[in-house]
Design an enzyme around this catalytic site. Structure first.
Site, PDB file in Angstrom:
ATOM      1  N   ASP A   1     -10.268  -8.949   7.972  1.00  0.00           N
ATOM      2  CA  ASP A   1     -11.782  -8.916   7.779  1.00  0.00           C
ATOM      3  C   ASP A   1     -12.397 -10.205   7.877  1.00  0.00           C
ATOM      4  O   ASP A   1     -13.449 -10.425   8.350  1.00  0.00           O
ATOM      5  CB  ASP A   1     -11.930  -8.241   6.382  1.00  0.00           C
ATOM      6  CG  ASP A   1     -11.982  -6.803   6.721  1.00  0.00           C
ATOM      7  OD1 ASP A   1     -11.702  -6.109   7.653  1.00  0.00           O
ATOM      8  OD2 ASP A   1     -12.580  -6.152   5.634  1.00  0.00           O
TER       9      ASP A   1
ATOM     10  N   ASP B   1      -2.381 -17.929   1.611  1.00  0.00           N
ATOM     11  CA  ASP B   1      -3.638 -18.763   1.055  1.00  0.00           C
ATOM     12  C   ASP B   1      -4.173 -19.802   1.991  1.00  0.00           C
ATOM     13  O   ASP B   1      -5.359 -19.904   2.177  1.00  0.00           O
ATOM     14  CB  ASP B   1      -3.702 -18.663  -0.413  1.00  0.00           C
ATOM     15  CG  ASP B   1      -2.060 -19.518  -0.667  1.00  0.00           C
ATOM     16  OD1 ASP B   1      -1.386 -19.739   0.069  1.00  0.00           O
ATOM     17  OD2 ASP B   1      -2.239 -20.310  -1.810  1.00  0.00           O
TER      18      ASP B   1
ATOM     19  N   LYS C   1       3.754 -15.160   1.566  1.00  0.00           N
ATOM     20  CA  LYS C   1       3.640 -16.053   0.323  1.00  0.00           C
ATOM     21  C   LYS C   1       5.169 -16.278  -0.047  1.00  0.00           C
ATOM     22  O   LYS C   1       5.537 -16.049  -1.274  1.00  0.00           O
ATOM     23  CB  LYS C   1       2.988 -15.463  -0.885  1.00  0.00           C
ATOM     24  CG  LYS C   1       1.295 -15.388  -0.633  1.00  0.00           C
ATOM     25  CD  LYS C   1       0.834 -16.572  -0.681  1.00  0.00           C
ATOM     26  CE  LYS C   1       0.554 -16.936  -2.399  1.00  0.00           C
ATOM     27  NZ  LYS C   1       0.011 -18.240  -2.635  1.00  0.00           N
TER      28      LYS C   1
ATOM     29  N   ASP D   1      -4.845  -7.169   6.072  1.00  0.00           N
ATOM     30  CA  ASP D   1      -6.271  -6.365   5.571  1.00  0.00           C
ATOM     31  C   ASP D   1      -7.187  -7.610   5.315  1.00  0.00           C
ATOM     32  O   ASP D   1      -8.227  -7.513   5.911  1.00  0.00           O
ATOM     33  CB  ASP D   1      -6.049  -5.635   4.314  1.00  0.00           C
ATOM     34  CG  ASP D   1      -7.080  -4.546   4.135  1.00  0.00           C
ATOM     35  OD1 ASP D   1      -8.059  -4.421   4.886  1.00  0.00           O
ATOM     36  OD2 ASP D   1      -6.935  -3.963   3.237  1.00  0.00           O
TER      37      ASP D   1
ATOM     38  N   TYR E   1       0.856  -1.216   0.001  1.00  0.00           N
ATOM     39  CA  TYR E   1       0.073  -0.168  -0.121  1.00  0.00           C
ATOM     40  C   TYR E   1       0.867   1.166   0.147  1.00  0.00           C
ATOM     41  O   TYR E   1       0.367   2.370  -0.185  1.00  0.00           O
ATOM     42  CB  TYR E   1      -1.173  -0.072   1.107  1.00  0.00           C
ATOM     43  CG  TYR E   1      -2.143  -1.083   1.315  1.00  0.00           C
ATOM     44  CD1 TYR E   1      -2.502  -1.682   0.112  1.00  0.00           C
ATOM     45  CD2 TYR E   1      -2.795  -1.283   2.292  1.00  0.00           C
ATOM     46  CE1 TYR E   1      -3.280  -2.700   0.054  1.00  0.00           C
ATOM     47  CE2 TYR E   1      -3.586  -2.348   2.378  1.00  0.00           C
ATOM     48  CZ  TYR E   1      -3.977  -2.975   1.185  1.00  0.00           C
ATOM     49  OH  TYR E   1      -5.011  -3.939   1.015  1.00  0.00           O
TER      50      TYR E   1
END
Ligand code: NAD
Length: 368
Positions: free
Chosen positions: A253, A225, A192, A249, A142
């Site tokens: 959530d 993942d 990852k 993020d 970001y």
């Protein structure tokens, strides 16, 4: 010694409504537990824009830097949607996070027994759930450069850059290990590393920090993942999860929804220790300003009250008082009190924001 200081920035929409209930709990702590805070209040977001033409004045920023902890309600609303990006309410929030350098975002996913049937997952999967996601908040994709939309030949290309330094990884890893020591002493780091170099570095640095300074904490690594799958398959296998800004993020959530309503979710954002040893800190509910219900006295104040409980635990080392608040909330929910967002399809009679706050204060009284 001076009383600890709290800066309250209630913000917009339901922010001031839910914060009014937090103020009742803060007052209760002073009256009944002798824990007195120096409380000051200021404007942020749309409210600050209306008064000063900016979502956060320099003076408010300076007060936030000086406070022992900042409690924020929520910012934003349709009234401000057409403003220039530079003065949108959310910019006030981003400036606070950036200038206070709040690099560790703590998002608990805790299931209150009385609400176990409210999750979209099976009751046995979520009952008793208590996990904490630590998301790196000030770096990663970001913020990385280069970024932008560029022309390449005869088409456009959108670029963002995932970038992490060793020290950025190490400090958030330390925050996670410190937290784990106060909980069940387990950290799972997610990245990852199979497809991203930044993930390989992340895994190396987290392991190094662990081996050097936190060998007593159980550490595991998981691809993000796979972590997402495990979170919805059997979330109770986790205690603390530490991950980068982007994966955090998404994962936080997803984890949040394991426990039901947005109106129940607190958060903390922590930075480096100040001269008094306390971390720079801002506490806020995960939800926004909820313009659809603002001004109706319907909002659930529990997320904001739980955020204050996190402040007691993480800024002021008052874990017992934080637990007292959490137990009072558990009791009120067990007694069947529900704000409208906590009613299932079968319905029932909801209580309003103020009645929920009053009931929690009464349960605190009963705890003495
Ligand atoms: P939102 O979180 O405000 O609301 C989403 C839904 O959840 C709405 O239906 C709302 O009524 C409900 N809800 C949220 N909090 C609740 C509570 N405490 N009790 C009962 N119901 C609750 O998200 P949104 O609608 O996407 O955004 C509204 C505004 O808030 C926008 O301007 C957005 O930019 C802003 N926002 C601010 C923050 C923040 O201040 N940290 C976070 C998210 C969104």
């Amino acid at each position: 010694m001076a009383n600890p200081s709290l800066l309250i920035l209630a913000g917009d929409g339901i922010g001031p409504e839910v914060m009014a209930e937090v103020k009742k709990i803060v007052a209760w702590m002073g009256d009944r537990r002798g824990i007195v805070f120096d409380v000051s209040e200021d404007l942020v977001g749309g409210a600050a824009y209306d008064a000063h033409g900016t979502p956060l004045t320099d003076a408010t920023m300076a007060r936030a830097q000086a406070a022992d902890a900042v409690l924020l309600g929520a910012v934003g609303g349709p009234k401000y949607d057409r403003l220039d990006f530079s003065v949108k309410p959310e910019r006030g929030l981003l400036r606070l996070r950036k200038e206070m350098d709040l690099f560790a975002n703590l998002r608990p996913a805790q299931c209150f027994d009385a609400l176990a049937d409210f999750s979209s997952l099976k009751e046995e999967v979520v009952a008793g759930l208590d996990i904490m996601i630590v998301r790196e908040l000030t770096s990663g994709v970001y913020f990385g450069e280069p970024r932008g939309i560029f022309k390449e030949g005869n088409e456009r290309v959108g670029i963002n850059t995932q970038r992490y330094t060793e020290s950025e990884i190490a400090r958030v890893a330390r925050a996670a290990f410190d937290l784990a020591r106060k909980r069940s002493n387990k950290v799972c780091s997610m990245e990852k590393a199979n497809v991203m170099e930044s993930g390989i570095l992340w895994r190396d640095v987290v392991q190094e920090v662990h081996d050097r300074d936190y060998p007593d904490v159980e550490l595991s690594h998981m691809y993000a993942d796979a972590g997402a799958m495990q979170l919805v398959r059997w979330p109770k296998q986790f205690d603390v999860i530490v991950t980068d800004n982007l994966f955090g993020d998404l994962l936080s959530d997803a984890a949040a929804m394991l426990t039901g309503s947005l109106g129940m979710l607190p958060s903390a954002s922590l930075g480096a220790p100040m001269a008094n040893g306390r971390p720079k800190a801002m506490y806020e509910p995960v939800h926004g300003s909820a313009p659809d219900i603002a001004g109706q006295g319907k909002a659930n104040p529990i997320a904001c009250i739980l955020s204050f409980a996190m402040a007691l635990r993480y800024s002021f080392d008052m874990g017992e008082e934080a637990t007292r608040i959490e137990s009072a909330i558990e009791k009120v929910l067990a007694d069947g009190l529900r704000t409208a967002d906590l009613l299932g399809p079968e319905g029932g009679a909801p209580v309003g924001t103020a009645a929920m706050g009053d009931a929690i204060v009464a349960a605190l009284d009963a705890s003495l």
